[in-house]
Motif scaffolding. Structure first.
Motif, mmCIF file in Angstrom:
data_model
loop_
_atom_site.group_PDB
_atom_site.id
_atom_site.type_symbol
_atom_site.label_atom_id
_atom_site.label_comp_id
_atom_site.label_asym_id
_atom_site.label_seq_id
_atom_site.Cartn_x
_atom_site.Cartn_y
_atom_site.Cartn_z
ATOM 1 N N GLU A 167 0.648 -1.173 -0.129
ATOM 2 C CA GLU A 167 0.142 -0.083 -0.053
ATOM 3 C C GLU A 167 0.869 1.205 0.032
ATOM 4 N N GLU A 168 2.101 1.249 0.785
ATOM 5 C CA GLU A 168 2.826 2.318 0.876
ATOM 6 C C GLU A 168 3.969 2.574 -0.277
ATOM 7 N N ALA A 169 4.471 1.429 -0.713
ATOM 8 C CA ALA A 169 5.025 1.445 -1.822
ATOM 9 C C ALA A 169 4.657 0.181 -2.973
ATOM 10 N N PRO A 170 3.677 0.771 -3.757
ATOM 11 C CA PRO A 170 3.100 -0.098 -4.786
ATOM 12 C C PRO A 170 4.092 -0.773 -5.848
ATOM 13 N N GLU A 171 5.075 0.032 -6.067
ATOM 14 C CA GLU A 171 6.232 -0.369 -7.024
ATOM 15 C C GLU A 171 6.938 -1.615 -6.461
ATOM 16 N N LYS A 172 6.813 -1.923 -5.270
ATOM 17 C CA LYS A 172 7.492 -3.233 -4.859
ATOM 18 C C LYS A 172 6.938 -4.381 -5.547
ATOM 19 N N ALA A 173 5.452 -4.268 -5.893
ATOM 20 C CA ALA A 173 4.750 -5.342 -6.171
ATOM 21 C C ALA A 173 5.443 -6.179 -7.486
ATOM 22 N N LYS A 174 6.281 -5.264 -8.299
ATOM 23 C CA LYS A 174 6.924 -5.899 -9.203
ATOM 24 C C LYS A 174 7.676 -7.136 -9.027
ATOM 25 N N VAL A 175 8.492 -7.048 -8.068
ATOM 26 C CA VAL A 175 9.233 -8.046 -7.576
ATOM 27 C C VAL A 175 8.325 -9.326 -7.150
ATOM 28 N N LEU A 176 7.090 -9.311 -6.822
ATOM 29 C CA LEU A 176 6.329 -10.571 -6.658
ATOM 30 C C LEU A 176 5.529 -10.976 -7.603
ATOM 31 N N GLU A 177 5.690 -10.446 -8.839
ATOM 32 C CA GLU A 177 5.145 -10.938 -10.172
ATOM 33 C C GLU A 177 5.649 -12.284 -10.794
ATOM 34 N N LYS A 178 6.708 -12.449 -10.299
ATOM 35 C CA LYS A 178 7.576 -13.554 -10.737
ATOM 36 C C LYS A 178 6.920 -14.784 -10.380
ATOM 37 N N GLN A 179 6.613 -15.750 -11.033
ATOM 38 C CA GLN A 179 5.884 -16.939 -10.551
ATOM 39 C C GLN A 179 7.268 -18.079 -10.560
ATOM 40 N N GLU A 180 8.458 -17.787 -10.467
ATOM 41 C CA GLU A 180 9.370 -18.839 -10.495
ATOM 42 C C GLU A 180 9.489 -19.462 -9.095
ATOM 43 N N PRO A 181 9.694 -20.712 -9.342
ATOM 44 C CA PRO A 181 9.658 -21.454 -7.852
ATOM 45 C C PRO A 181 11.187 -20.883 -7.266
ATOM 46 N N VAL A 182 10.929 -21.058 -5.881
ATOM 47 C CA VAL A 182 12.207 -20.791 -5.009
ATOM 48 C C VAL A 182 12.428 -21.993 -4.381
ATOM 49 N N LEU A 183 13.974 -22.233 -4.377
ATOM 50 C CA LEU A 183 14.496 -23.628 -3.771
ATOM 51 C C LEU A 183 14.915 -22.988 -2.289
ATOM 52 N N ILE A 184 14.483 -23.633 -1.291
ATOM 53 C CA ILE A 184 14.644 -23.465 0.250
ATOM 54 C C ILE A 184 15.451 -24.838 0.831
ATOM 55 N N THR A 185 16.544 -24.857 0.981
ATOM 56 C CA THR A 185 17.149 -26.107 1.504
ATOM 57 C C THR A 185 17.802 -25.806 2.928
ATOM 58 N N ARG A 186 18.603 -26.567 3.490
ATOM 59 C CA ARG A 186 19.458 -26.541 4.597
ATOM 60 C C ARG A 186 20.737 -26.933 4.453
ATOM 61 N N LEU A 187 21.916 -26.341 4.570
ATOM 62 C CA LEU A 187 23.157 -26.774 4.172
ATOM 63 C C LEU A 187 23.835 -27.044 5.637
ATOM 64 N N PHE A 188 24.225 -28.301 5.531
ATOM 65 C CA PHE A 188 24.949 -28.775 6.683
ATOM 66 C C PHE A 188 26.363 -28.586 6.875
ATOM 67 N N LEU A 189 27.117 -27.765 7.660
ATOM 68 C CA LEU A 189 28.804 -27.390 7.620
ATOM 69 C C LEU A 189 29.124 -28.363 8.533
#
Length: 76
Positions: free
Chosen positions: A54-76
């Motif tokens: 609402e305050e910064a509608p231009e930021k919606a552009k970042v959320l228009e991508k429909q690409e999947p995000v990979l989230i994983t855990r990296l053990f060190l």
């Protein structure tokens, strides 16, 4: 109408004043919120994202991508 905006969300547990909470973070915007349950954390995060958009509608552009995000855990 289906929304064309989406974001990757990371959820983890934290202790807040001797109480376990769930923290949900929008990876694309770097916004987070928390709740006593995963559902509450996600609901609160959705509200926080809506306030930012609402305050910064231009930021919606970042959320228009429909690409999947990979989230994983990296053990060190």
């Amino acid at each position: 109408m289906e929304s064309k905006l989406s974001c990757g969300v990371s959820i983890h547990e934290e202790m807040l004043e001797d109480k376990k909470v769930f923290v949900a973070e929008c990876l694309e915007l770097g916004i987070s919120d928390f709740g006593e349950s995963v559902d509450e954390a996600l609901s609160n995060l959705r509200g926080a994202i809506n306030l930012v958009l609402e305050e910064a509608p231009e930021k919606a552009k970042v959320l228009e991508k429909q690409e999947p995000v990979l989230i994983t855990r990296l053990f060190l």
